[in-house]
Design an enzyme around this catalytic site. Structure first.
Site, PDB file in Angstrom:
ATOM      1  N   TYR A   1       0.839  -1.193  -0.112  1.00  9.06           N
ATOM      2  CA  TYR A   1      -0.115  -0.212  -0.207  1.00  9.06           C
ATOM      3  C   TYR A   1       0.934   1.380   0.036  1.00  9.06           C
ATOM      4  O   TYR A   1       0.394   2.227  -0.530  1.00  9.06           O
ATOM      5  CB  TYR A   1      -0.939   0.068   1.337  1.00  9.06           C
ATOM      6  CG  TYR A   1      -2.080  -0.661   1.096  1.00  9.06           C
ATOM      7  CD1 TYR A   1      -2.217  -2.037   0.932  1.00  9.06           C
ATOM      8  CD2 TYR A   1      -3.404  -0.093   1.331  1.00  9.06           C
ATOM      9  CE1 TYR A   1      -3.604  -2.501   0.933  1.00  9.06           C
ATOM     10  CE2 TYR A   1      -4.679  -0.677   1.528  1.00  9.06           C
ATOM     11  CZ  TYR A   1      -4.661  -2.077   1.158  1.00  9.06           C
ATOM     12  OH  TYR A   1      -5.818  -2.476   0.833  1.00  9.06           O
TER      13      TYR A   1
ATOM     14  N   LYS B   1       2.786 -15.202   2.988  1.00 14.17           N
ATOM     15  CA  LYS B   1       3.308 -15.940   1.790  1.00 14.17           C
ATOM     16  C   LYS B   1       4.786 -16.220   1.634  1.00 14.17           C
ATOM     17  O   LYS B   1       5.251 -15.910   0.692  1.00 14.17           O
ATOM     18  CB  LYS B   1       2.645 -15.115   0.520  1.00 14.17           C
ATOM     19  CG  LYS B   1       2.614 -16.007  -0.844  1.00 14.17           C
ATOM     20  CD  LYS B   1       1.402 -16.727  -1.064  1.00 14.17           C
ATOM     21  CE  LYS B   1       1.488 -17.492  -2.509  1.00 14.17           C
ATOM     22  NZ  LYS B   1       0.807 -18.689  -2.554  1.00 14.17           N
TER      23      LYS B   1
ATOM     24  N   ASP C   1      -6.740  -6.713   4.558  1.00 14.44           N
ATOM     25  CA  ASP C   1      -7.802  -6.055   3.811  1.00 14.44           C
ATOM     26  C   ASP C   1      -8.584  -7.249   3.211  1.00 14.44           C
ATOM     27  O   ASP C   1      -9.771  -7.166   3.367  1.00 14.44           O
ATOM     28  CB  ASP C   1      -7.372  -5.119   2.615  1.00 14.44           C
ATOM     29  CG  ASP C   1      -8.225  -4.496   1.989  1.00 14.44           C
ATOM     30  OD1 ASP C   1      -9.325  -3.996   2.538  1.00 14.44           O
ATOM     31  OD2 ASP C   1      -8.385  -4.442   0.828  1.00 14.44           O
TER      32      ASP C   1
ATOM     33  N   ASP D   1     -12.567  -8.737   4.756  1.00 11.00           N
ATOM     34  CA  ASP D   1     -13.980  -8.708   3.961  1.00 11.00           C
ATOM     35  C   ASP D   1     -14.427 -10.162   3.830  1.00 11.00           C
ATOM     36  O   ASP D   1     -15.727 -10.464   4.133  1.00 11.00           O
ATOM     37  CB  ASP D   1     -13.804  -8.150   2.588  1.00 11.00           C
ATOM     38  CG  ASP D   1     -13.866  -6.792   2.447  1.00 11.00           C
ATOM     39  OD1 ASP D   1     -13.552  -5.774   3.461  1.00 11.00           O
ATOM     40  OD2 ASP D   1     -14.355  -6.213   1.512  1.00 11.00           O
TER      41      ASP D   1
HETATM   42  C1  IPM Z   1     -10.528  -0.795   4.151  1.00 10.53           C
HETATM   43  C2  IPM Z   1     -10.435  -0.080   2.448  1.00 10.53           C
HETATM   44  C3  IPM Z   1      -9.099   0.608   2.437  1.00 10.53           C
HETATM   45  C4  IPM Z   1      -7.983  -0.218   2.588  1.00 10.53           C
HETATM   46  C5  IPM Z   1      -8.910   1.261   0.951  1.00 10.53           C
HETATM   47  C6  IPM Z   1     -10.478   2.228   0.604  1.00 10.53           C
HETATM   48  C7  IPM Z   1      -8.095   2.218   0.803  1.00 10.53           C
HETATM   49  O1  IPM Z   1     -10.516  -1.155   1.706  1.00 10.53           O
HETATM   50  O2  IPM Z   1     -10.269   0.283   5.259  1.00 10.53           O
HETATM   51  O3  IPM Z   1     -10.475  -1.807   4.283  1.00 10.53           O
HETATM   52  O4  IPM Z   1      -7.675  -1.007   1.560  1.00 10.53           O
HETATM   53  O5  IPM Z   1      -7.321  -0.288   3.559  1.00 10.53           O
HETATM   54 MN    MN Z   2     -11.016  -2.908   2.787  1.00 12.03          MN
END
Ligand code: IPM
Ligand code: MN
Ligand code: NAD
Length: 346
Positions: free
Chosen positions: A140, A185, A241, A245
């Site tokens: 990132y 990884k 990240d 999710d």
């Molecule tokens: C999160 C989001 C962010 C990330 C993006 C919007 C930069 O997906 O907070 O999970 O990847 O950290």
């Molecule tokens: Mn995210």
């Protein structure tokens, strides 16, 4: 009675709606427990680009640095996808500028929502995972290059960056079930080999914690097949990240998960894990529980108000049990009605 200064960064899309919801609950907690929370709102993301040309205006950064804690809704949206500066840059920049290297993302399965997950109830029952995501390093924040035909994103980690977030994860595991899974990884990436070596070395300081390593691809699979096997999951920025999710599917909706982004000192940012949800923005349909759980984490970690945080979390569970929910988890209420119901329970 304590006076606290709280900065709200609604951002874009449903960010504004869930921030309003979190505020209603924080205000109710202040009344119930006799605190004085002074709120100020500032611009970030696409809203800030529209108003100032910058995704993180200097005034927003200054206000956050002076705050006791910061709540953030979400940033981004199709409107700015082709813009020279992206809303997401504002979020990455504020995390970096506040030094928020550790992102705690709890993923729990509420018994009352057990059938909302597409997985079998017996697979998800009792799941209680804490993902500890490194937040200010890795791909990132590495150097980027771009020509017409090639692009690169550099992934870098230092021992110090790995150690400080790993300590948070070991400490968290110590206070929970004592199990830590470090995800990397290491069969391919040099950064992951450094990650694993560093975590193994640090483990000497935490002999009471059971440490295991998982490669991220098989972790993505095991999170679905046997999620109840996991307690604390430590991983780098991008893997965290993605896995968070995925973990939200266990709970039943991405709208249910909150998070705390913390540094060594100074204010943290408390933010739901979901994005600006352009497909439902402006319709009072977003689930506010992830935002309200983030508000509870703000009380717990940002203001050290444990009793208040417990009360908000209990009010959320009571609303879930009562079925006072948005459509994504089978309810019929709007965003603000769910928030008002939770506030009323306080
Ligand atoms: C999160 C989001 C962010 C990330 C993006 C919007 C930069 O997906 O907070 O999970 O990847 O950290
Ligand atoms: Mn995210
Ligand atoms: P998203 O999380 O916004 O939405 C993914 C799906 O989940 C959508 O179908 C959406 O309707 C649903 N959803 C999200 N939040 C919900 C909620 N509270 N209640 C009910 N349903 C919800 O992810 P995306 O669509 O990939 O991204 C949209 C924008 O948000 C992008 O610009 C992205 O960069 C940004 N984003 C920002 C953050 C953040 O600010 N922390 C996090 C993730 C994505």
């Amino acid at each position: 009675m304590s006076r606290c200064s709280l900065v709200l960064l609604p951002g874009d899309g449903v960010g504004a709606e869930v921030t309003r919801a979190a505020r209603v609950v924080l205000e109710a907690a202040a009344v119930r427990f006799g605190h004085d929370f002074a709120f100020t709102e500032h611009l970030i993301g696409g809203a800030a680009i529209d108003a100032t040309g910058e995704p993180l205006p200097e005034a927003t950064l200054e206000a956050c640095l002076l705050a006791d804690a910061v709540f953030l809704g979400a940033v981004g949206g199709p409107k700015w996808d082709q813009a020279p500066k992206r809303p997401e840059q504002g979020l990455l920049a504020i995390r970096k500028r506040l030094g928020l290297f550790a992102n705690l993302r709890p993923a729990t399965v509420d018994e009352a929502l057990i059938t909302r997950s597409p997985l079998k109830p017996e697979a998800v029952r009792g799941v209680d995972i804490l993902i500890v995501r490194e937040l200010t390093g890795g791909v990132y924040f590495g150097e980027r290059t771009r020509t017409e035909t090639t692009a690169s994103d550099l992934c870098t980690y230092s021992v110090e960056e790995i150690e400080r977030v790993a300590r948070i994860a070991f400490e968290a595991a110590r206070g929970r079930c004592g199990r830590l899974t470090s995800v990397d990884k290491a069969n391919v990436l040099e950064t992951s080999r450094l990650w694993r070596e560093t975590v193994v070395r640090l483990h000497r300081d935490y002999p009471d914690v059971a440490l295991e390593h998982q490669l991220v691809d098989s972790m993505a699979m095991k999170l679905i097949t046997s999620p109840a096997d996991y307690d604390v999951v430590l991983t780098e920025n991008m893997f965290g990240d993605i896995l968070s999710d995925e973990a939200s599917v266990l709970a039943g909706s991405i709208g249910l998960l909150g998070s705390a982004s913390l540094g060594a000192s100074g204010p943290g940012i408390f933010e739901p894990i979901h994005g600006s949800a352009p497909d439902i923005a402006g319709q009072d349909r977003a689930n506010p529980i992830g935002a309200i759980r983030s508000a509870a984490m703000l009380l717990r970690y940002g203001l050290k108000l444990e009793t208040e945080a417990d009360a908000v979390e209990a009010a959320v569970v009571a609303a879930i049990v009562a079925g006072q929910l948005t459509g994504d988890v089978g309810g019929t209420l709007g965003t603000q009605a769910v928030a008002e119901g939770i506030a009323a329970r306080l």
